[in-house]
Design a protein around this motif. Structure first.
Motif, PDB file in Angstrom:
ATOM      1  N   PHE A   1       0.838  -1.201   0.000  1.00 46.69           N
ATOM      2  CA  PHE A   1       0.000   0.000   0.000  1.00 46.69           C
ATOM      3  C   PHE A   1       0.874   1.253   0.000  1.00 46.69           C
ATOM      4  CE2 PHE A   1      -2.940  -3.185   1.582  1.00 46.69           C
ATOM      5  CZ  PHE A   1      -4.103  -2.865   0.897  1.00 46.69           C
ATOM      6  N   GLY A   2       0.514   2.211  -0.852  1.00 44.83           N
ATOM      7  CA  GLY A   2       1.269   3.459  -0.953  1.00 44.83           C
ATOM      8  C   GLY A   2       2.534   3.330  -1.777  1.00 44.83           C
ATOM      9  N   ALA A   3       2.669   2.238  -2.528  1.00 39.15           N
ATOM     10  CA  ALA A   3       3.890   2.018  -3.308  1.00 39.15           C
ATOM     11  C   ALA A   3       3.539   1.644  -4.742  1.00 39.15           C
ATOM     12  CB  ALA A   3       4.735   0.900  -2.675  1.00 39.15           C
ATOM     13  N   GLY A   4       4.553   1.715  -5.612  1.00 37.48           N
ATOM     14  CA  GLY A   4       4.361   1.375  -7.014  1.00 37.48           C
ATOM     15  C   GLY A   4       4.127   2.602  -7.865  1.00 37.48           C
ATOM     16  N   ALA A   5       3.952   2.370  -9.140  1.00 39.00           N
ATOM     17  CA  ALA A   5       3.681   3.450 -10.097  1.00 39.00           C
ATOM     18  C   ALA A   5       2.848   2.868 -11.231  1.00 39.00           C
ATOM     19  CB  ALA A   5       4.980   4.040 -10.630  1.00 39.00           C
TER      20      ALA A   5
ATOM     21  N   PRO B   1      -3.070   2.744  -3.747  1.00 35.83           N
ATOM     22  CA  PRO B   1      -3.237   3.907  -2.863  1.00 35.83           C
ATOM     23  C   PRO B   1      -3.070   3.506  -1.397  1.00 35.83           C
ATOM     24  CG  PRO B   1      -5.039   3.745  -4.444  1.00 35.83           C
ATOM     25  CD  PRO B   1      -4.266   2.487  -4.560  1.00 35.83           C
ATOM     26  N   TRP B   2      -2.518   4.412  -0.594  1.00 33.04           N
ATOM     27  CA  TRP B   2      -2.395   4.122   0.827  1.00 33.04           C
ATOM     28  C   TRP B   2      -3.776   3.960   1.458  1.00 33.04           C
ATOM     29  CZ3 TRP B   2       0.648   2.110   4.171  1.00 33.04           C
ATOM     30  CH2 TRP B   2       0.390   2.258   5.536  1.00 33.04           C
ATOM     31  N   LEU B   3      -4.710   4.790   1.040  1.00 36.02           N
ATOM     32  CA  LEU B   3      -6.084   4.683   1.509  1.00 36.02           C
ATOM     33  C   LEU B   3      -7.003   4.353   0.346  1.00 36.02           C
ATOM     34  CD1 LEU B   3      -6.362   7.770   3.908  1.00 36.02           C
ATOM     35  CD2 LEU B   3      -6.120   5.364   4.553  1.00 36.02           C
ATOM     36  N   ARG B   4      -7.952   3.465   0.593  1.00 38.44           N
ATOM     37  CA  ARG B   4      -8.964   3.135  -0.400  1.00 38.44           C
ATOM     38  C   ARG B   4     -10.327   3.574   0.133  1.00 38.44           C
ATOM     39  NH1 ARG B   4      -8.092  -3.090  -0.224  1.00 38.44           N
ATOM     40  NH2 ARG B   4      -8.426  -2.448   1.941  1.00 38.44           N
ATOM     41  N   VAL B   5     -11.297   3.618  -0.746  1.00 42.24           N
ATOM     42  CA  VAL B   5     -12.637   4.064  -0.348  1.00 42.24           C
ATOM     43  C   VAL B   5     -13.144   3.247   0.827  1.00 42.24           C
ATOM     44  CG1 VAL B   5     -15.043   4.091  -1.096  1.00 42.24           C
ATOM     45  CG2 VAL B   5     -13.268   5.048  -2.579  1.00 42.24           C
ATOM     46  N   GLN B   6     -12.953   1.926   0.803  1.00 42.63           N
ATOM     47  CA  GLN B   6     -13.480   1.067   1.869  1.00 42.63           C
ATOM     48  C   GLN B   6     -12.734   1.223   3.193  1.00 42.63           C
ATOM     49  OE1 GLN B   6     -12.237   0.088  -1.061  1.00 42.63           O
ATOM     50  NE2 GLN B   6     -11.096  -1.856  -0.933  1.00 42.63           N
ATOM     51  N   ASP B   7     -11.576   1.867   3.156  1.00 43.48           N
ATOM     52  CA  ASP B   7     -10.816   2.081   4.385  1.00 43.48           C
ATOM     53  C   ASP B   7     -11.320   3.277   5.176  1.00 43.48           C
ATOM     54  OD1 ASP B   7      -9.090  -0.044   3.787  1.00 43.48           O
ATOM     55  OD2 ASP B   7      -7.802   1.264   2.575  1.00 43.48           O
ATOM     56  N   VAL B   8     -12.032   4.176   4.512  1.00 45.07           N
ATOM     57  CA  VAL B   8     -12.495   5.406   5.164  1.00 45.07           C
ATOM     58  C   VAL B   8     -13.980   5.584   4.849  1.00 45.07           C
ATOM     59  CG1 VAL B   8     -11.855   7.800   5.626  1.00 45.07           C
ATOM     60  CG2 VAL B   8     -10.211   6.294   4.514  1.00 45.07           C
TER      61      VAL B   8
ATOM     62  N   TYR C   1      -1.545   9.477  -1.678  1.00 41.69           N
ATOM     63  CA  TYR C   1      -0.134   9.103  -1.587  1.00 41.69           C
ATOM     64  C   TYR C   1       0.403   9.396  -0.178  1.00 41.69           C
ATOM     65  CZ  TYR C   1       4.582   8.165  -3.224  1.00 41.69           C
ATOM     66  OH  TYR C   1       5.828   7.611  -3.404  1.00 41.69           O
ATOM     67  N   PRO C   2       1.030   8.428   0.478  1.00 43.88           N
ATOM     68  CA  PRO C   2       1.457   8.610   1.871  1.00 43.88           C
ATOM     69  C   PRO C   2       2.700   9.474   2.022  1.00 43.88           C
ATOM     70  CG  PRO C   2       2.171   6.468   1.059  1.00 43.88           C
ATOM     71  CD  PRO C   2       1.339   7.072  -0.036  1.00 43.88           C
TER      72      PRO C   2
END
Length: 284
Positions: free
Chosen positions: A20-24, A30-37, A82-83
């Motif tokens: 999470f929060g890595a790659g291109a 994404p560090w946060l996803r819709v279901q996380d918040v 992005y974190p």
């Protein structure tokens, strides 16, 4: 899909280990996803047309800016939520300027701050650079209750500036209702059926469109006549017209001119000949 826990440092480390929060590009997570918040209100999960993965957007305003980024030829990668890693750097900045660093609710765990968008953009000289953009409603930045928001934005700004990354706030003043509606419409035609993607067809379409300048037709009437001339359906003519605007072959004022089929043909400029783009792709 269930949201993730953020209750301990072990949770953070596990999420980092899981990518999470890595790659291109298509591999970015994404560090946060819709279901996380789940409490963030009007959120959106959108399949990208520029970067072929699901993008997680936490407000209508983020969606509006996402449309602009997808439409822009300068933006080549979009990484949302992005974190700000390492967290210790963000904490140090907060301490240095006397700002209370945020923590996860009901814990003493330092919060992983995020930037709404980290973009990779192509510069005029062909080089690439990263820019950070935070999207906020203007009303959140002024008046009562804005102090805490501004404090956290200051930490975010200094974090990116310390790394030589340009950071800016994008507010709702950046958008017009016509721009939002137009990009939402055009995006649906970013890709067409293979039979409608032929360069000779696009060139003939543009020739017919240019020859219609002298007539006081509505856009619908114009597209019907072009469809008859090219022996394609009216729906296909619509698709080609909007696709040519999305791909910048046709330049139209999208900021203040709504693309209504019942309105007159919008003023347009032939901005990029389709065959040139095709030749460039074949040579690359």
């Amino acid at each position: 899909m269930r949201g993730r826990r953020f209750a301990s440092q072990q949770d953070i480390e596990r999420h980092v280990a899981n990518g999470f929060g890595a790659g291109a590009g298509v591999s970015y997570v994404p560090w946060l996803r819709v279901q996380d918040v789940p409490s963030r209100g009007r959120s959106h999960k959108i399949q990208g047309v520029k970067v072929d993965r699901t993008h997680h957007l936490f407000s209508d305003l983020e969606r509006f800016y996402f449309l602009v980024c997808e439409f822009s030829e300068d933006v080549v990668d979009i990484r949302e939520q992005y974190p700000l890693f390492p967290v210790e750097r963000a904490q140090a900045i907060a301490t240095a300027i006397g700002v209370r660093y945020p923590r996860y609710p009901k814990t003493t765990l330092p919060y992983v701050m995020t930037t709404d968008f980290l973009l990779t953009v192509r510069e005029p000289d062909g080089n690439f650079k990263s820019v950070a953009r935070t999207v906020k409603y203007r009303s959140d930045l002024v008046g009562k209750g804005s102090k805490r928001t501004l404090e956290k934005l200051d930490v975010e700004k200094r974090f990116w500036n310390s790394q030589g990354v340009d950071w800016r706030i994008i507010t709702d003043e950046f958008f017009t209702p016509d721009l939002i509606k137009n990009l939402g419409l055009l995006r649906k035609y970013s890709k067409l059926h293979r039979d409608l993607m032929k360069v000779p067809l696009h060139i003939k379409f543009i020739e017919c469109l240019e020859s219609s300048r002298e007539y006081p037709w509505t856009l619908a009437t114009c597209l019907r006549k072009i469809a008859n001339h090219l022996s394609i359906s009216y729906i296909d003519a619509q698709g080609i017209f909007f696709h040519l605007i999305w791909t910048k072959a046709l330049k139209v004022d999208l900021v203040s001119t709504p693309l209504f089929l019942t309105a007159p043909v919008p003023t347009f400029e032939v901005f990029k000949i389709p065959v040139q783009a095709s030749m460039k792709e074949n040579l690359s």
